[in-house]
Structure formats: C-alpha cells, structure tokens
Design an enzyme around this catalytic site. Structure first.
Site, PDB file in Angstrom:
ATOM      1  N   TYR A   1      38.799  34.377  41.792  1.00 50.46           N
ATOM      2  CA  TYR A   1      38.030  35.623  41.857  1.00 50.46           C
ATOM      3  C   TYR A   1      36.533  35.295  41.951  1.00 50.46           C
ATOM      4  CZ  TYR A   1      36.193  40.147  40.457  1.00 50.46           C
ATOM      5  OH  TYR A   1      35.506  41.332  40.416  1.00 50.46           O
TER       6      TYR A   1
ATOM      7  N   LYS B   1      42.867  46.311  36.592  1.00 49.37           N
ATOM      8  CA  LYS B   1      43.747  46.280  37.743  1.00 49.37           C
ATOM      9  C   LYS B   1      45.131  46.847  37.378  1.00 49.37           C
ATOM     10  CE  LYS B   1      40.059  44.276  39.241  1.00 49.37           C
ATOM     11  NZ  LYS B   1      39.863  42.835  39.260  1.00 49.37           N
TER      12      LYS B   1
HETATM   13  C1  LIG Z   1      38.832  41.921  38.920  1.00 48.34           C
HETATM   14  C2  LIG Z   1      39.183  40.549  38.515  1.00 48.34           C
HETATM   15  C3  LIG Z   1      38.465  39.881  37.509  1.00 48.34           C
HETATM   16  C4  LIG Z   1      37.241  40.493  36.836  1.00 48.34           C
HETATM   17  O1  LIG Z   1      37.581  41.597  36.079  1.00 48.34           O
HETATM   18  P1  LIG Z   1      36.606  42.862  35.838  1.00 48.34           P
HETATM   19  O2  LIG Z   1      37.450  43.778  35.042  1.00 48.34           O
HETATM   20  O3  LIG Z   1      36.219  43.381  37.175  1.00 48.34           O
HETATM   21  O4  LIG Z   1      35.421  42.332  35.091  1.00 48.34           O
HETATM   22  C5  LIG Z   1      38.895  38.617  37.155  1.00 48.34           C
HETATM   23  N1  LIG Z   1      39.956  38.024  37.753  1.00 48.34           N
HETATM   24  C6  LIG Z   1      40.654  38.643  38.725  1.00 48.34           C
HETATM   25  C7  LIG Z   1      41.817  37.937  39.340  1.00 48.34           C
HETATM   26  C8  LIG Z   1      40.294  39.909  39.142  1.00 48.34           C
HETATM   27  O5  LIG Z   1      40.984  40.496  40.124  1.00 48.34           O
END
Ligand SMILES: *Cc1c(COP(=O)(O)O)cnc(C)c1O
Length: 379
Positions: free
Chosen positions: A98, A195
């Site tokens: 990420y 997510k």
């Molecule tokens: C979105 C995401 C993050 C970061 O998370 P946030 O809630 O946006 O701070 C870290 N790892 C992965 C794989 C992500 O998709």
C-alpha cells in the site's frame, strides 16, 4: 465458535445497563468518579471507551487472537507497530505494498533512524539475505496491493521465528474470512478497517490483533500514549459492519471470480491479476492459506497509454472511480495516479504498476450489471 458466528457474537456481551443487543455508543470523553480513582474501569476515553472496547473484542475474536486494538485509521495502526522499534533497528518489508505504508516508512520513520528493506517475498527464502542483528520486524501484505501477489505467511513466519523477529501481516485485502495470519504464525495482524471490515465506505479506521499478552501491553501503551484512537460512533459502525463480513465476503469472492474470468477473455485486456487463476505464480499457496480468492482484481490493457486508460475509467457507470476498496459498492482505481502516486514511477514500474493498470474492488451488486459496465467501458 465458527467464524460465521464469531462475526456476530464474538467477544460480545450484553449491555449491562438495559440489555441492549447492540453496544450503546458511549459518546463521552470522561466518566464520573465516586472518589479519586473510584471508577468502573473507564476513566478517560483515549485510554478506554466501552463502545471501542466491544469492537476491540470483536477484532480479537474474528482474527483468532486474544487482544484487539482499534485506531483512528489503518495508518495509525501501522504507526503504532513501528513505534515498537527504536533508532538503528531494521525492517524487512514486502516491496509491493500500500502506497501510504511505503510513505509512512520512508518519509517519516527513516528520519527517525529506522531502516527499511523493500524486497519481493513471493519466495520466502529471499528474506534471509537481508536479516542482520539489527533486524526486528518483517512486514508482509498478502495479497499485495495492487499486483495481487501472494506471500506464504507460514514460510515467512518460519524465517521470523528462526531469527527471533516479529512478523506483522497487513490483512486488509484478505480479511479474516479468507485468512487468519495469527494461526499461520504471525505475531501481529493489522487492518485498515476502513475497507472490508467496515464494509460500507462510511468510516476510516485501523486495527491490530495479537495473541501474546506482553506484546499487547506494549501496543496498548503506545495506543494510549500516542493517542491515535477511533471514536465511539465509528466503533459502533465497524461493529455493525463486522456482523455481515462473512456474507459480504462470500459475494465479493463470487463476483470477483466472475469478473476475473470475464476480463481474461476480453480482446482489449492484456494481463489479469487474480490469485484464483491456476497460472497465478503463487496460486497453490493462495489455495492453501486462503478460503477463497477475494474481491480484488487488477488488469492492464493491451494499449499501455495513460490517455486510453483514463477514457476507460471515465466511462464506467456502476463502478465508481475512487480511492479505497472493500465496500459493498464496486470501485475502480488507477494506482499509478491515485493510491500509488506516492511511489516514484521507477519503483512503481519495477513491481508492475504500469500506467495502464486498473484495480477493481468488486462490490456485491448484481454480477450481470457489473460485467455489462466493464464491457461498455472497454468499448
Ligand atoms: C487503505 C489501506 C491501508 C491504510 O489504511 P487507512 O485506513 O486508509 O489509513 C493500509 N493497507 C492497505 C492494504 C490498505 O488498503
């Protein structure tokens, strides 16, 4: 308790005040004390909050851990993990990860004297060449974002154990429905609960889950001392999201599979990245460590031109062009200009993030509508 029951009941107890079935939203910063220090376990909401506490127990339950910690974002959770380290320590990390994690590691923590080695881990044996006596942590993302590489968590855990290193796994893409890294030997599971866990694109949140009590105490100390907690309202929403995680994931996986196969035969599509294909380089490992192959599919078009790909994503009607993933609605992203823009172009292309790469987060809409939408956008 099996997973599909844990999502609904895991770690939960009935509300003590009125037997409410859902934990109330304790929207409070502080709690009355009968005498100095005389409270019911809650004194200040950075330290403890009953709604957040209920959520943290749910996190621990669904990841087969003993301790859960909820943060204001996924990055806040990662930040807390790196704060276990000190200047001079080294981290070995997946190279395809990420973009925000890469940015946090290189633009913030390198300035604090921590060194990060970004390497391909599709073969766990690659890791050992980078282990020194300063190495403290291995950071793994699997499936990786956006290339959908699969890393053998068990094999990496064996390297970590051998050298007495901590292993942290970002389980955002897979969710505990598909894989439970603590059972495969990881020490820390991390989530962007923004997510799939939240699942409705209505909150930003992070989570950590561990089995070891000593480690949980150190992380809890960091959570309280640094203060990147999430609020009670968001905790409630995430709890609500977790209750349908298993049914949502089942549909995400079904739709993801259908779209992966559709794209594979489309004349304008070049490569399709999805771990369910038998010719995916680590398909066998995906089959062993995951229950299914998830709802994330990336692909490139034969014409590798930025202008052409922009036309395609702009034509999508049901898929929304947006950052993020894991919600009930389908999203399309252009990693090179969006999620991975913070990774230099040269680094980006080394791992396959071409200008023509599109990353799809397949939602739970009707599959016929989703396929029709991609068909018309590709023209
Ligand atoms: C979105 C995401 C993050 C970061 O998370 P946030 O809630 O946006 O701070 C870290 N790892 C992965 C794989 C992500 O998709």
């Amino acid at each position: 308790m099996k997973f599909n029951t844990k999502t609904i009941h895991g770690g939960q107890e009935n509300d003590k005040a009125y037997n409410a079935v859902m934990p109330p939203i304790y929207q409070t910063s502080t709690y009355a004390q009968s005498t100095p220090g005389g409270h019911k376990g809650y004194a200040y909401s950075r330290t403890h909050n009953p709604t957040r506490h209920a959520l943290e127990n749910a996190f621990a339950s669904i990841e087969n851990g003993h301790y859960g910690l909820a943060f204001g974002s996924g990055l806040a959770a990662i930040d807390a993990v790196i704060k276990l380290l000190k200047a001079g320590d080294e981290v070995i990390s997946t190279n395809d990860l990420y973009g925000g994690t890469y940015r946090l590691f290189t633009k913030i923590f390198e300035d604090f004297g921590i060194t990060f080695h970004f390497i391909g881990m599709e073969n766990a044996r690659n890791i050992e060449a980078y282990v020194t006596e300063k190495t403290k942590l291995i950071w793994v993302e699997t499936p990786t974002n956006p290339m959908m590489n699969i890393i053998d968590i068990k094999a990496v855990a064996a390297v970590a154990k051998k050298h007495n290193l901590l292993l942290a796994v970002d389980n955002t893409f897979a969710t505990p429905y598909l894989q439970q890294p603590l059972d495969l030997g990881a020490d820390i599971v991390m989530h962007s609960a923004t997510k799939y866990i939240g699942g409705h694109s209505d909150l930003v949140m992070g989570a950590l889950v561990v089995k070891d009590q000593e480690l949980s105490k150190r992380l809890y100390f960091i959570q309280n001392a640094s203060g990147a907690i999430c609020g009670p309202q968001d905790s409630f929403l995430a709890l609500r999201g977790i209750k349908t995680l298993h049914v949502r994931m089942q549909r995400h996986c079904e739709n993801g599979k259908a779209i992966a196969y559709f794209l594979k035969t489309h004349p304008k599509v070049d490569k399709v990245y999805w771990p369910g294909f038998e010719d995916h380089p680590n398909h066998q490992i995906a089959k062993e460590q995951m229950r299914d192959f998830g709802g994330m599919v990336s692909f490139t078009t034969k014409e590798d031109s930025y202008e052409e790909i922009v036309k395609v994503v702009e034509k999508l009607k049901i898929f929304t062009l947006a950052e993020s993933l894991g919600g009930v609605e389908s999203l399309a992203g252009h990693p090179a200009s969006m999620t991975h823009a913070s990774i230099p172009k040269k680094e980006r292309e080394k791992i396959g993030v071409k200008d023509s790469l599109i990353r799809l987060s397949i939602g739970i809409e009707d599959i016929d509508d989703l396929i029709e939408d991609i068909k018309q956008a590709l023209g």
